[in-house]
Structures are given as structure tokens and as C-alpha cells.
Design an enzyme around this catalytic site. Structure first.
Site, PDB file in Angstrom:
ATOM      1  N   HIS A   1       0.825  -1.215   0.000  1.00 34.09           N
ATOM      2  CA  HIS A   1       0.000   0.000   0.000  1.00 34.09           C
ATOM      3  C   HIS A   1       0.858   1.264   0.000  1.00 34.09           C
ATOM      4  CE1 HIS A   1      -3.875  -2.039   0.636  1.00 34.09           C
ATOM      5  NE2 HIS A   1      -3.186  -2.905   1.340  1.00 34.09           N
TER       6      HIS A   1
ATOM      7  N   ASP B   1      -0.565  -4.992   6.352  1.00 32.72           N
ATOM      8  CA  ASP B   1      -1.501  -5.962   5.782  1.00 32.72           C
ATOM      9  C   ASP B   1      -1.186  -6.158   4.302  1.00 32.72           C
ATOM     10  OD1 ASP B   1      -2.211  -3.246   5.360  1.00 32.72           O
ATOM     11  OD2 ASP B   1      -4.139  -3.892   4.572  1.00 32.72           O
ATOM     12  N   GLU B   2      -1.686  -7.239   3.755  1.00 33.59           N
ATOM     13  CA  GLU B   2      -1.691  -7.485   2.317  1.00 33.59           C
ATOM     14  C   GLU B   2      -0.348  -7.226   1.643  1.00 33.59           C
ATOM     15  OE1 GLU B   2      -6.236  -6.838   1.098  1.00 33.59           O
ATOM     16  OE2 GLU B   2      -5.140  -4.968   1.238  1.00 33.59           O
ATOM     17  N   GLY B   3       0.730  -7.753   2.209  1.00 35.55           N
ATOM     18  CA  GLY B   3       2.010  -7.675   1.519  1.00 35.55           C
ATOM     19  C   GLY B   3       2.076  -8.806   0.496  1.00 35.55           C
TER      20      GLY B   3
ATOM     21  N   ASP C   1      -1.942  -9.665   9.604  1.00 38.03           N
ATOM     22  CA  ASP C   1      -1.160 -10.473   8.659  1.00 38.03           C
ATOM     23  C   ASP C   1       0.213 -10.950   9.152  1.00 38.03           C
ATOM     24  OD1 ASP C   1      -3.122  -8.676   7.596  1.00 38.03           O
ATOM     25  OD2 ASP C   1      -2.583  -9.348   5.579  1.00 38.03           O
TER      26      ASP C   1
END
Ligand SMILES: *[C@@H]1O[C@H](CO)[C@@H](O)[C@H](O)[C@H]1NC(C)=O
Ligand SMILES: *[C@@H]1O[C@H](CO)[C@@H](O)[C@H](O)[C@H]1NC(C)=O
Ligand SMILES: *[C@@H]1O[C@H](CO)[C@@H](O)[C@H](O)[C@H]1NC(C)=O
Ligand SMILES: *[C@@H]1O[C@H](CO)[C@@H](O)[C@H](O)[C@H]1NC(C)=O
Ligand SMILES: *[C@@H]1O[C@H](CO)[C@@H](O)[C@H](O)[C@H]1NC(C)=O
Ligand SMILES: *[C@@H]1O[C@H](CO)[C@@H](O)[C@H](O)[C@H]1NC(C)=O
Ligand SMILES: *[C@@H]1O[C@H](CO)[C@@H](O)[C@H](O)[C@H]1NC(C)=O
Length: 587
Positions: free
Chosen positions: A268, A335-337, A388
Site C-alpha cells: 500500500h 496488511d496485504e504484503g 497479517d
């Protein structure tokens, strides 16, 4: 009609009942709402103990006095605000037939003012309204919650301000009750952020989780790295300057609300890379650097965890952030790597080999998170992260707080269970994603979600600090933020404040509607929950008309033509389809 044909009619009849009439209970003709209507002046969220009485007092706006035994700017400014909230009705008059409440006396037992709200602040208070009114709290934060309750107990009866004698003892169930906002996908103007803080205080929420930057834009103005927003913000108008940020923090402090910023990394971060491309990983495709394979990775994305430059940059950047935001916690995102870009880059592969990570990219993520979180600890801050890294096995400090965001309404429990039993403090957000729209509005679901409703030891449950709503701003900006947020977030607010036994969503319906009308009267454009009307506070009325808060709102439609108008196009279409099906099959 032949029996077989008639039988085939049952299907559409069933459809009529279930598929179409399901919504008509909103009009309450055949399926009147089951809840009890609360008397006017019923508070939201419901206090822990509330002893009601039928004895009424009247309030004279001119003579009413707030007094306090403690000298504190938070108290003085709250008196000013609440004076206009309580007496902001038009056309008030004073009846002679009831005793008059002379004022509200405030007693803060610690006699201290308190600089900033924190996770350990004491928000308990008690409120006794008899012939006099006394609000007692240990800390100023409890005073703020109690003053809000007092303001909600006062109601307008055709221009006469009334309050019932009562006695309230109140304390929140959870210490962390948040509202998360994304100001990167769309910029949210400062006045709207302030209105949202007002609405939070009307619902006793106490944390503004400010997801301030993301891939899409970087509106935060950094003094250390001004290029970040010069290049990364949507425009010169779409900025949060140091002055604006300080203004928001102060506005929130006066309302007992913590401001926790989130600068999400390593994913992000596309907007960081506009000014500082060397922060991002160069993604490779077809043997060439800087080539995208869309759907997998862009040309450059995700911070490069192998370069010292990344950590030096973040060290300076977070030093500034830790000075700008006074709260003891920072939200570090994480998050969301997604790893596709890392996979593609030969230098990263080489680094992995050097470090002995082999092909385990979790280990690279872990390396990154431990280095960055260590940096935050060195800055004397504690941190919150999305779930995460913990799920991927990273070791993070044992006093870290983990925000659970996965699993939606139905499947969040296993994440709460696994993360809290690993020994981390948790905050639940999965079941309070306000950006997912449903018809009818999902507030009952929001209301039903209880953060302790998972299988786990008492120790694991003791580590649940509370919860927060999330509002991701793909389709939200200043035009619709407040209507999207309220009164849905109020449902979560009561769940997080009131005792677990307060859970009857039918009865809550009418009290929530009262809260919605209260917020509307106070200038927050909240969306409707029931048919009927809400005092005269919807937009477009003549400004000089006296504004009366009616407690008797029609929730049924008055006659057939108003009913038909209330039925949506979708329902009309459904009725037409079913009728034509009936006509065909039953001929
Ligand atoms: C306040 O008093 C009125 C009149 O006696 C009564 O109808 C109402 O239920 C009371 N409200 C509360 C919240 O106790
Ligand atoms: C008000 O005070 C009277 C006399 O002390 C007491 O009997 C009554 O219970 C009090 N009412 C409330 C609502 O606290
Ligand atoms: C990067 O930082 C590490 C640890 O501080 C150091 O050992 C290493 O030499 C640095 N690498 C470069 C290329 O500067
Ligand atoms: C890989 O590392 C080398 C040596 O540090 C550097 O010259 C080169 O630009 C890097 N390549 C990429 C794609 O990052
Ligand atoms: C948390 O970690 C600190 C320092 O590493 C240690 O002193 C403390 O005992 C740990 N606390 C718990 C509850 O494990
Ligand atoms: C509302 O409450 C009822 C009764 O407790 C429950 O069965 C229902 O599932 C709740 N509604 C939602 C949407 O959770
Ligand atoms: C239905 O109710 C509305 C609102 O009260 C009124 O204006 C209208 O004339 C009524 N229509 C009929 C057919 O009674």
C-alpha cells in the site's frame, strides 16, 4: 382450476410472501416491528445501570448553570459545547407546573485535568438527577462521557425542556472503541473529519484510527520529506498540513478521542514511490526491470526490504510521525504484503540467499516487520498492526495490539481465537466494515457482533481490548462519509460500550432511531432507519419554524398511496413478475 395447476401457483405465492413482502415489514402494516418504544430522552449507548423514574423536572435555559470543582480546559470547553447542544432547540418556554433543575454540578475526584486520552483512561462516571444534578467521575474522560449522557436525558416536549429524575452508574465494557477512516482513496475535508469526531463523541467512541495515506494518495505533509505530499497528494488542495493535523488532534482531545495514525507499509505504498521510487521494489518481467504484469504486480511496488535506504528513510519518517501524534500507539499497517514483485526481482532473490531465507518469503516479511517495529519501540512508541504478520509467524512485541480484519461477519471468530491465544492483545474490526452496503442496512448485524463471542480461554478473552468500525474510501468522500458512517457505527458503539446483555436488536431499533434523530438535530447528516419522520430536522425546512422533536413518529404508512410510494422499484418489479407468472400458470 385443475389441482396440478393450482399446486404450481404455490411457488409464486411463496415468492410473494418471502421474496417481496420480506421488506414490507419496514412499513409495519402486517409485520409491525417488535421492539419497545423507549421514552424520550433515552440514552445511546445504554448505560450499565440506569434507574428510571416517572418524576419530571423542567429546565430553564436562562437560569441553568454548569459548575465544576476542577479547573480544566476540557471541562470549560465541554460546558460551552453542551450548552448549545442542550439548549439548541428553537421556541423554548418554561412550564410553571414542575420543579426546575437549577444546574449540573461536576465533581472530578482526581482533581486533575489530563493531557491526552489513552488506552488506560478512566471513562467511568455516575450521574444523579434529583432536585439537583450531580455528575461524578474519577477523571475528566469520565466527565465527558457523563456529560454526553446528561445531554441525551434532556428532551424537548413541544418547546418545554424536560428531564426525568434518574440515577446512572456507567463504565464502558471495552477500553478501545474505534472508528477507522481511509483518507487516501478519497480525501476527506477537515470540517467533515471534525463532524465525524463530534458524532463519535455522541456515541462514546474513543479512537480515531486515521488510515491517512495509501497507494492512491499521500495527503500527509511531512516536514522531513515534503516531496512525499508534493508529488503524492491528489493536489495542493488535498493536503493534511501540520497545522491541520494538530487541529484535528486537539479537536479530538477535547472530546476524549485518541488519534492513532496509520502509515501502512510495506504494501500500500505506491504513493510514496512517486517522490522516492528507490523505496519501492523494482518488479521484473520477461528478464527486464520495471515491467508490470497487471493483476500480479505493477512496475514498482511494495517497499524494498533489502535496502538500507528503506530503513534509514523510515527511521527518519517515523521519528517525525511519533512527534506529531501524541498517542502512545502508532498503527503500523503491514496488511496485504503480496510477494509477486519480490519473487520477480533478482536482487531480492540474492538477498534471500545471503540471509539464509531460501525461498521462504514469509521470512523476508518477518525480517522487514521486526526491523521496522524495533525502530518504533526505539522511538518509545507502542504499535498496533493488522493481523497479517502475526498470521505469517512474525514475532512481534508481546504488548502489541493486533487488529483483526479478516473473515467478515461470519468467519472472524477463528482469527480472534488464534491471534488472542498466541498472547497478543486484539481489536476486532471484521464484522464492522461499513463500506459494504446491503439492503436493508446491516445495522442489526453490526449490533449482533460481539468481540468475545469466540472459543478461547479466559486469558485470551481478557486480551480483547475492543473493536472498531472500518470505512474504506473507494466510494466515499466528503459528500457521503457521514451518512455511510452513521447511524451504522452507533450500533457497534453500543456493542462496545454497553453490557453484553444489552443485545435485543428489536428494542434497540427504536432507541437507535431516537439517537439518529438526535444526531440529525445536532447537524450530523445521518441516514434514516425507519419510515416516518424525525422531528423537523431533515433538510429543507424553513429556518425560522420552531423545531420540535416529536416522539410519536409514524412507522406505518398512512394510506395506500403513501405505501406504494414507499415500495422500491425492485419490489414493484418483483410484484409485477410474480403477478404475471400467476396469471400465466393459473389461467
Ligand atoms: C419520564 O417521565 C414520564 C412521565 O412520568 C414517563 O412517561 C417516562 O417513561 C419517563 N422516562 C424515563 C426515561 O423514565
Ligand atoms: C431522590 O432523592 C430522594 C430523597 O433523598 C430519594 O428518596 C429518591 O430515591 C431520589 N431519587 C432518585 C431518582 O435518585
Ligand atoms: C546495511 O546495514 C547493515 C546493518 O546496519 C550493515 O551491516 C551493512 O553493511 C549495510 N549495507 C550497506 C550496503 O551499506
Ligand atoms: C541490484 O543491485 C545492484 C548492486 O547493488 C544494483 O546496481 C542494481 O541496480 C540492482 N538492481 C535492481 C533491479 O534493483
Ligand atoms: C513481554 O516481553 C518483555 C520484554 O521482552 C518481558 O519482560 C515480559 O515479561 C513479557 N510479558 C509477557 C506477558 O510475556
Ligand atoms: C436480531 O435478534 C434476533 C433475536 O435475538 C436474532 O435472531 C437475529 O439474528 C438478530 N438479527 C441479526 C441481523 O443479527
Ligand atoms: C394519503 O396520505 C397523504 C399524506 O397524509 C395525503 O396527502 C393523501 O391525500 C392521502 N391520499 C388518500 C387517497 O387518502
Amino acid at each position: 382450476m385443475e389441482p396440478f395447476k393450482c399446486h404450481s401457483c404455490l411457488v409464486p405465492i411463496f415468492l410473494v410472501i418471502v421474496g417481496c413482502h420480506g421488506y414490507i415489514n419496514y412499513l409495519a402494516i402486517r409485520l409491525p416491528l417488535q421492539g419497545e418504544r423507549p421514552p424520550p430522552g433515552s440514552p445511546w449507548p445504554q448505560p450499565k445501570q440506569w434507574q428510571q423514574s416517572p418524576d419530571l423536572l423542567t429546565i430553564d435555559p436562562i437560569k441553568f448553570q454548569f459548575t465544576s470543582d476542577t479547573d480544566c480546559d476540557i471541562i470549560t470547553k465541554a460546558f460551552e459545547r453542551y450548552h448549545s447542544l442542550i439548549f439548541g432547540y428553537k421556541g423554548l418556554w418554561v412550564a410553571e407546573d414542575k420543579p426546575t433543575l437549577p444546574g449540573l454540578e461536576v465533581v472530578i475526584s482526581s482533581k486533575t485535568c489530563g493531557k491526552y486520552p489513552s488506552l488506560s483512561m478512566d471513562e467511568s462516571y455516575s450521574l444523579v438527577i434529583n432536585n439537583t444534578a450531580t455528575l461524578t467521575a474519577t477523571e475528566v474522560w469520565g466527565f465527558l462521557r457523563g456529560l454526553e449522557t446528561f445531554s441525551q436525558l434532556v428532551y424537548d416536549n413541544q418547546g418545554e425542556l424536560l428531564i426525568n429524575k434518574t440515577s446512572i452508574t456507567d463504565v464502558p465494557r471495552f477500553p478501545y472503541r474505534g472508528s477507522h477512516l481511509d483518507t487516501a482513496r478519497h480525501y476527506i475535508p477537515i470540517p467533515v473529519l471534525k463532524q465525524n469526531l463530534d458524532a463519535m463523541s455522541y456515541n462514546k467512541l474513543n479512537v480515531f484510527h486515521w488510515h491517512i495515506v495509501d497507494d492512491q494518495s499521500f495527503p500527509f505533509v511531512s516536514k522531513t520529506f515534503p516531496k512525499l505530499s508534493e508529488k503524492g497528494a491528489y493536489s495542493k488542495l488535498h493536503l493534511y498540513t501540520p497545522e491541520a493535523v494538530a487541529d484535528i488532534i486537539e479537536y479530538a482531545r477535547l472530546r476524549g478521542i485518541r488519534v492513532i495514525p496509520e502509515f501502512d507499509t510495506p504494501g500500500h505504498t505506491a504513493s510514496w514511490g512517486i517522490a522516492y521510487q528507490e523505496l519501492l521494489t523494482t518488479c521484473w518481467a520477461n528478464g527486464k526491470p520495471g515491467v508490470a504484469i497487471y493483476n500480479k504486480h505493477a512496475e514498482h511496488e511494495i517497499l524494498d526490504p533489502t535496502k538500507n535506504f528503506t530503513y534509514e528513510f523510515l527511521g527518519q519518517f517515523f521519528k517525525e510521525v511519533s512527534e506529531v501524534f501524541p498517542d502512545e500507539y502508532l498503527h503500523m499497517g503491514m496488511d496485504e504484503g503480496y510477494y509477486y514483485c519480490w519473487f520477480s526481482n533478482p536482487n531480492i532473490t540474492e538477498f534471500m540467499t545471503e540471509q539464509g531465507f531460501g525461498k521462504d518469503y514469509f521470512k523476508l516479511e518477518q525480517y522487514y516487520s521486526e526491523r521496522v517495529l524495533g525502530m518504533i519501540s526505539d522511538l518509545d512508541k507502542k504499535y498496533i498492526i493488522w493481523q497479517d504478520p502475526v498470521e505469517n509467524g512474525a514475532q512481534v512485541r508481546n504488548d502489541s495490539i493486533v487488529t483483526i480484519w479478516k473473515g467478515g461477519y461470519s468467519d472472524w471468530r477463528r482469527y480472534m481465537e488464534s491471534v488472542s491465544s498466541k498472547g497478543y492483545y486484539t481489536i476486532l474490526s471484521s464484522c464492522w466494515y461499513l463500506n459494504y452496503l446491503t439492503y436493508p442496512p446491516a445495522w442489526r448485524q453490526f449490533y449482533s457482533c460481539d468481540p468475545l463471542d469466540f472459543t478461547g480461554s479466559q486469558a485470551a478473552k481478557d486480551r480483547v481490548l475492543g473493536g472498531q468500525t472500518c470505512l474504506w474510501a473507494e466510494f466515499v468522500d466528503g459528500t457521503n462519509l457521514l451518512t455511510r458512517m452513521w447511524p451504522s457505527a452507533s450500533a457497534a458503539a453500543e456493542r462496545l460500550w454497553s453490557p453484553a446483555e444489552v443485545r435485543d436488536n428489536d428494542t434497540a431499533y427504536f432507541r437507535l432511531d431516537q439517537q439518529r434523530c438526535r444526531m440529525l438535530r445536532r447537524g450530523i447528516p445521518t441516514e434514516p432507519l425507519l419510515g416516518g419522520y424525525c422531528g423537523d430536522y431533515e433538510w429543507g425546512f424553513e429556518k425560522d419554524e420552531p423545531q420540535l422533536e416529536s416522539t410519536e413518529r409514524p412507522t406505518t404508512c398512512i394510506n395506500t398511496s403513501t405505501c406504494l410510494l414507499s415500495i422500491s422499484h425492485y419490489q414493484l418489479l418483483c410484484v409485477v413478475l410474480v403477478l404475471s407468472y400467476l396469471l400465466n400458470s393459473c389461467k
